[in-house]
Write an enzyme that holds these catalytic residues in place. Structure first.
Site, short mmCIF file in Angstrom:
data_model
loop_
_atom_site.label_atom_id
_atom_site.label_comp_id
_atom_site.label_asym_id
_atom_site.label_seq_id
_atom_site.Cartn_x
_atom_site.Cartn_y
_atom_site.Cartn_z
N HIS A 63 -30.71 7.27 1.48
CA HIS A 63 -32.05 7.57 2.03
C HIS A 63 -31.99 8.70 3.06
O HIS A 63 -30.94 9.02 3.63
CB HIS A 63 -32.63 6.32 2.70
N GLU A 123 -29.00 -2.28 2.28
CA GLU A 123 -27.80 -1.97 3.05
C GLU A 123 -26.96 -3.22 3.29
O GLU A 123 -27.43 -4.35 3.17
CB GLU A 123 -28.22 -1.33 4.40
#
Length: 218
Positions: A8, A84
């Site tokens: 990201h 994550e």
């Protein structure tokens, strides 16, 4: 089949050097939208069959920004399995302070994942993160005939990619961590779901138009 991966765009907590993890999140920086656009233009004519994205907002915003730049936008499939690495009590906390608090544990997150034990701060094991990500990738490969893009995060995606190309736990950090908005490409063999995959491009960032430096694993 080619599999594309990106981390990201850079966030406020990246800039502030705070851990994000699977549940922590912060907005993308204004400059990140330009880098996301640059990534989208880089892969504009790749005939993706789908985009798979983490459900974290920073990843969703990245995936949507890339999709807008594609010559032929595709469906974005959101999944928690691309989130994550879970960092438990560390999420939202300053990185430097946490390294002082856990001096025997946290260095292993960046240097020796085979020795990494997050029990003390109620984090997720690296093996767990690798398993969920490689499962998403395998399922996607089985469902699509053509290139696929995966949008994820620095710690979990770095480890999973290196695992899928045949590295051992002790080797997963040898090539460093993924840059924000970088490009990595794996190629599957025949049959498609048979590991290891081949690493074709690793952590490419020249198209961002600046000297981007590695970020601490967040």
């Amino acid at each position: 089949m080619e599999l594309y991966f990106t981390r990201h765009g850079k966030t406020e907590w990246n800039l502030e050097r705070r851990f994000q993890g699977s549940n922590g999140d912060s907005p993308l920086l204004a400059e990140s939208y330009e880098e996301i656009k640059a990534f989208g233009k880089k892969v504009r004519y790749v005939p993706f069959k789908a985009i798979y994205s983490s459900t974290a907002k920073r990843a969703r915003d990245t995936a949507e920004g890339i999709n807008k730049e594609l010559a032929h936008p595709v469906e974005i499939i959101y999944t928690d399995k691309l989130r994550e690495l879970g960092l438990g009590d560390l999420e939202g906390q300053p990185i430097d302070e946490m390294y002082q608090k856990y001096p025997e544990t946290l260095p292993n997150l960046r240097q020796h994942l085979d020795k990494y034990d997050p029990t003390i701060f109620r984090g997720e094991t690296i093996e767990s993160a690798i398993t969920r990500i490689k499962t998403v990738v395998a399922d996607a490969v089985a469902q699509h005939e053509g290139p696929i893009l995966f949008v994820g995060h620095g710690a979990s995606l770095t480890a999973a990619i290196q695992w899928m190309v045949g590295k051992e736990l002790s080797q997963l950090r040898e090539m460093g961590g993924l840059f924000n908005s970088s490009l990595t490409i794996l190629e599957t063999g025949e049959p498609y779901n048979l590991l290891p995959y081949e690493l074709k491009v690793w952590n490419e960032i020249y198209f961002l138009g600046k000297d981007t430096k590695p970020e601490p694993l967040l």
